[in-house]
Design an enzyme around this catalytic site. Structure first.
Site, PDB file in Angstrom:
ATOM      1  N   HIS A 264       0.863  -1.193   0.000  1.00 26.90           N
ATOM      2  CA  HIS A 264       0.000   0.000   0.000  1.00 26.90           C
ATOM      3  C   HIS A 264       0.898   1.242   0.000  1.00 26.90           C
ATOM      4  CE1 HIS A 264      -3.410   2.514   0.605  1.00 26.90           C
ATOM      5  NE2 HIS A 264      -3.666   2.294   1.881  1.00 26.90           N
ATOM      6  N   HIS A 305      -2.406  -2.360  -9.565  1.00 25.96           N
ATOM      7  CA  HIS A 305      -3.364  -1.693  -8.672  1.00 25.96           C
ATOM      8  C   HIS A 305      -4.637  -2.526  -8.629  1.00 25.96           C
ATOM      9  CE1 HIS A 305      -5.871   1.465  -6.921  1.00 25.96           C
ATOM     10  NE2 HIS A 305      -4.740   2.042  -6.582  1.00 25.96           N
ATOM     11  N   ASP A 363       2.787   5.450  -6.882  1.00 24.04           N
ATOM     12  CA  ASP A 363       4.046   5.356  -6.121  1.00 24.04           C
ATOM     13  C   ASP A 363       5.274   5.239  -6.999  1.00 24.04           C
ATOM     14  OD1 ASP A 363       1.950   3.582  -4.092  1.00 24.04           O
ATOM     15  OD2 ASP A 363       3.054   5.325  -3.364  1.00 24.04           O
TER      16      ASP A 363
HETATM   17  C1  SDX Z   1      -1.424   2.147  -3.372  1.00 25.66           C
HETATM   18  O1  SDX Z   1      -6.151   0.884  -3.145  1.00 25.66           O
HETATM   19  C2  SDX Z   1      -5.661   2.014  -3.404  1.00 25.66           C
HETATM   20  O2  SDX Z   1      -6.321   2.874  -3.912  1.00 25.66           O
HETATM   21  C3  SDX Z   1      -4.187   2.180  -3.016  1.00 25.66           C
HETATM   22  C4  SDX Z   1      -3.518   3.477  -3.445  1.00 25.66           C
HETATM   23  C5  SDX Z   1      -4.110   4.670  -2.725  1.00 25.66           C
HETATM   24  O3  SDX Z   1      -3.961   5.786  -3.246  1.00 25.66           O
HETATM   25  O4  SDX Z   1      -4.614   4.491  -1.581  1.00 25.66           O
HETATM   26  O5  SDX Z   1      -3.665   3.668  -4.849  1.00 25.66           O
HETATM   27  C6  SDX Z   1      -2.047   3.462  -3.089  1.00 25.66           C
HETATM   28  O6  SDX Z   1      -1.395   1.313  -2.499  1.00 25.66           O
HETATM   29  C7  SDX Z   1      -0.893   1.871  -4.745  1.00 25.66           C
HETATM   30  C8  SDX Z   1      -0.345   0.412  -4.897  1.00 25.66           C
HETATM   31  C9  SDX Z   1       1.080   0.410  -4.352  1.00 25.66           C
HETATM   32  N1  SDX Z   1       1.600  -0.971  -4.249  1.00 25.66           N
HETATM   33  C10 SDX Z   1       2.579  -1.411  -5.062  1.00 25.66           C
HETATM   34  O7  SDX Z   1       3.055  -0.760  -5.997  1.00 25.66           O
HETATM   35  C11 SDX Z   1       3.094  -2.801  -4.708  1.00 25.66           C
HETATM   36  C12 SDX Z   1       3.195  -3.660  -5.984  1.00 25.66           C
HETATM   37  N2  SDX Z   1       1.836  -3.910  -6.469  1.00 25.66           N
HETATM   38  C13 SDX Z   1       1.228  -5.188  -6.062  1.00 25.66           C
HETATM   39  O8  SDX Z   1       1.564  -5.609  -4.760  1.00 25.66           O
HETATM   40  C14 SDX Z   1      -0.251  -5.297  -6.434  1.00 25.66           C
HETATM   41  O9  SDX Z   1      -0.359  -4.886  -7.742  1.00 25.66           O
HETATM   42  C15 SDX Z   1      -1.286  -4.561  -5.617  1.00 25.66           C
HETATM   43  C16 SDX Z   1      -1.184  -4.862  -4.159  1.00 25.66           C
HETATM   44  C17 SDX Z   1      -1.163  -3.082  -5.820  1.00 25.66           C
HETATM   45  C18 SDX Z   1      -2.673  -5.013  -6.103  1.00 25.66           C
HETATM   46  O10 SDX Z   1      -2.840  -6.329  -5.706  1.00 25.66           O
HETATM   47  P1  SDX Z   1      -4.147  -7.170  -6.153  1.00 25.66           P
HETATM   48  O11 SDX Z   1      -5.214  -6.291  -6.681  1.00 25.66           O
HETATM   49  O12 SDX Z   1      -4.482  -8.093  -5.035  1.00 25.66           O
HETATM   50  O13 SDX Z   1      -3.620  -7.928  -7.420  1.00 25.66           O
HETATM   51  P2  SDX Z   1      -3.055  -9.387  -7.361  1.00 25.66           P
HETATM   52  O14 SDX Z   1      -2.033  -9.463  -6.284  1.00 25.66           O
HETATM   53  O15 SDX Z   1      -4.204 -10.322  -7.321  1.00 25.66           O
HETATM   54  O16 SDX Z   1      -2.293  -9.481  -8.761  1.00 25.66           O
HETATM   55  C19 SDX Z   1      -2.969  -9.952  -9.911  1.00 25.66           C
HETATM   56  C20 SDX Z   1      -1.862 -10.650 -10.720  1.00 25.66           C
HETATM   57  C21 SDX Z   1      -1.123 -11.739  -9.936  1.00 25.66           C
HETATM   58  O17 SDX Z   1      -0.609 -12.665 -10.857  1.00 25.66           O
HETATM   59  P3  SDX Z   1      -1.487 -14.024 -11.166  1.00 25.66           P
HETATM   60  O18 SDX Z   1      -1.678 -14.711  -9.812  1.00 25.66           O
HETATM   61  O19 SDX Z   1      -2.773 -13.550 -11.776  1.00 25.66           O
HETATM   62  O20 SDX Z   1      -0.598 -14.823 -12.103  1.00 25.66           O
HETATM   63  O21 SDX Z   1      -0.851  -9.696 -11.081  1.00 25.66           O
HETATM   64  C22 SDX Z   1       0.390 -10.040 -10.461  1.00 25.66           C
HETATM   65  C23 SDX Z   1       0.065 -11.006  -9.329  1.00 25.66           C
HETATM   66  O22 SDX Z   1       1.160 -11.870  -9.082  1.00 25.66           O
HETATM   67  N3  SDX Z   1       0.960  -8.787  -9.955  1.00 25.66           N
HETATM   68  C24 SDX Z   1       2.242  -8.458 -10.077  1.00 25.66           C
HETATM   69  C25 SDX Z   1       2.326  -7.149  -9.530  1.00 25.66           C
HETATM   70  N4  SDX Z   1       1.118  -6.754  -9.106  1.00 25.66           N
HETATM   71  C26 SDX Z   1       0.277  -7.772  -9.362  1.00 25.66           C
HETATM   72  N5  SDX Z   1       3.315  -9.096 -10.560  1.00 25.66           N
HETATM   73  C27 SDX Z   1       4.502  -8.447 -10.515  1.00 25.66           C
HETATM   74  N6  SDX Z   1       4.670  -7.199 -10.026  1.00 25.66           N
HETATM   75  C28 SDX Z   1       3.599  -6.508  -9.522  1.00 25.66           C
HETATM   76  N7  SDX Z   1       3.737  -5.290  -9.034  1.00 25.66           N
END
Ligand code: SDX
Length: 424
Positions: A264, A305, A363
């Site tokens: 997050h 996201h 971010d």
């Molecule tokens: C913020 O919610 C908000 O609005 C948050 C925010 C705000 O202003 O409050 O926008 C701020 O938190 C932005 C996000 C910051 N976090 C990151 O940058 C961390 C990296 N991102 C991931 O951890 C992830 O994308 C999330 C946590 C942001 C979203 O997670 P989800 O929605 O649960 O997505 P998921 O984990 O189910 O991913 C779907 C697929 C998966 O692969 P499969 O199982 O389908 O094969 O996408 C892959 C994940 O492995 N994936 C990634 C990835 N993000 C998702 N793979 C590699 N790198 C990534 N960053």
């Protein structure tokens, strides 16, 4: 609310559930009646759950749209300032010039902390993470304003909003000063909100601090871009804490704790750590492969996201601001920026990321700007928390000023069935 219905078949039962439409966005199915039918909905991570009704922020993830009280984030970032956006989020309408002037003055008059709060900082080790300090100090604010904690009183809620908006930069800057052993700088009323923050961060008692207008404008833009974002994890935490009637300072402290996680708000710090770990453009392919490897916990920080399945509109503004700041500071050839730009280009062409609609989020570039300004990575999420305080408070205020119930989710129980304690 409309009289439209959804029909759910459970076993031999057919259950009718009300369907509501908002101003824009997906309809919702009201499932509150399901508990009487002996079934729960199941939605870990709340992927398909609308936890509340709100009029503050709207996100269209498929089209990369973010509106605050109907105004597009791009227009607010370009034409407004953070305090005006605070007024908008809190009150629902843009202020008149007179209201705006009065609001700016009000905030200036609440920027100092009770002098005894200095003691809270001294209880921490100098190398304590600034988020740990901020979490503790903001929670402790509830001990100083207990006499104005009637959450049913609109006037007391308003002054609490003013205190939080005004004091968070002072607390944030003091977290930094404490960590580097420099004296705390008191706020100055002759400076703007962003200039004042930079003054408290980088000023010293020995000489007058002259804020760089380009950097101050960039800081204010970062504050605007992080101000609110619908029902994200930390805002949902604040709403849940607030649903118990807890005082607003304690609720905001719970939001700070939730924001800290690298998935997050901690992602901006994690992006810089990742770029530093990559170190050189020649290593990018290795890290892209790690991000795609299911057996490797590494993720490309700053990408993906829960809601945006298109560009995060904030990331676009942030990328432009990064260019402005680095040019102003003569860092346009910053190696970290080069790695970030190349990483973004590769990721946006790579089938793994394209298929999963993983785009740069807010971010991805913010950390590059903050680092260029001279802010240490450990302070990045503190700045996110400072900015998001108005979003947390506005959602808390929207909830407690209306009808609400204590939040109490249920579960799918997969533990042991009833069993007797073994006879001795
Ligand atoms: C913020 O919610 C908000 O609005 C948050 C925010 C705000 O202003 O409050 O926008 C701020 O938190 C932005 C996000 C910051 N976090 C990151 O940058 C961390 C990296 N991102 C991931 O951890 C992830 O994308 C999330 C946590 C942001 C979203 O997670 P989800 O929605 O649960 O997505 P998921 O984990 O189910 O991913 C779907 C697929 C998966 O692969 P499969 O199982 O389908 O094969 O996408 C892959 C994940 O492995 N994936 C990634 C990835 N993000 C998702 N793979 C590699 N790198 C990534 N960053």
């Amino acid at each position: 609310m409309t009289d439209r219905k959804a029909t759910l078949s459970v076993g031999d039962k057919s259950i009718e559930l009300p369907v509501y439409s908002g101003t824009v966005g997906p309809d919702v199915i009201d499932v509150r009646g399901l508990v009487q039918e002996g079934v729960f909905t199941y939605d870990p991570g709340f992927v398909s759950t609308a936890a509340c009704e709100s009029a503050i922020t709207y996100i269209d993830g498929a089209n990369g749209v973010l509106l605050h009280r109907g105004y597009p984030i791009e227009q607010l970032a370009d034409q407004s300032d953070y305090l005006e956006v605070c007024y908008l989020l809190l009150n629902g309408e843009l202020p008149s010039p007179e209201e705006n002037q009065r609001f700016h003055e009000t905030i200036k008059n609440h920027t100092m902390l009770h002098d005894q709060m200095r003691n809270f900082f001294n209880g921490f080790r100098r190398d304590a993470h600034p988020m740990a300090i901020m979490c503790g100090v903001v929670g402790a604010l509830s001990a100083f304003y207990h006499d104005q904690m009637d959450v049913t009183d609109d006037e007391q809620r308003q002054i609490t909003a003013h205190r939080l908006i005004a004091k968070m930069p002072t607390i944030a800057a003091w977290c930094y000063k404490y960590s580097i052993g420099q004296p705390f700088m008191y706020p100055r009323n002759d400076l703007s909100y962003a200039e004042n923050f930079l003054h408290m961060m980088f000023g010293v008692p020995c000489e007058e601090y002259k804020p760089n207008p380009v950097l101050a404008k960039a800081m204010d833009k970062i504050f605007i871009l992080h101000a609110d974002h619908e029902q994200n994890a930390s805002t949902s935490t604040v709403r849940l804490a607030g649903s118990t009637g807890a005082n607003p300072y304690a609720c905001i402290a719970s939001g700070i704790a939730a924001l800290w996680g690298p998935a997050h708000g901690g992602a901006n710090e994690a992006v810089l750590d990742m770029l530093a770990e990559i170190g050189d453009e020649s290593n990018i392919d290795e890290f892209i492969a790690k991000a795609k490897d299911k057996n490797d916990p590494f993720r490309l920080m700053g990408f993906g996201h829960r809601v945006y399945k298109n560009f995060d509109p904030r990331a676009k503004v942030m990328a432009e601001t990064a260019h402005e700041v680095l040019t102003e500071l003569g860092l346009e050839n910053d190696p970290l920026l080069k790695i970030a730009q190349r990483l973004e280009k590769i990721a946006l062409e790579d089938e793994y990321f394209v298929k999963r609609q993983l785009y740069p989020n807010v971010d991805f570039y913010s950390g590059i700007i903050l680092k260029a300004i001279g802010i240490p990575t450990s302070m990045f999420t503190v700045i996110f928390a400072m900015s998001r305080t108005i979003g947390w408070f506005s959602h808390w205020n929207e909830m407690v000023s209306g009808d609400y119930r204590i939040g109490r989710p249920r579960q799918l129980y997969t533990g042991s069935p009833k069993r007797d304690y073994p006879a001795k």
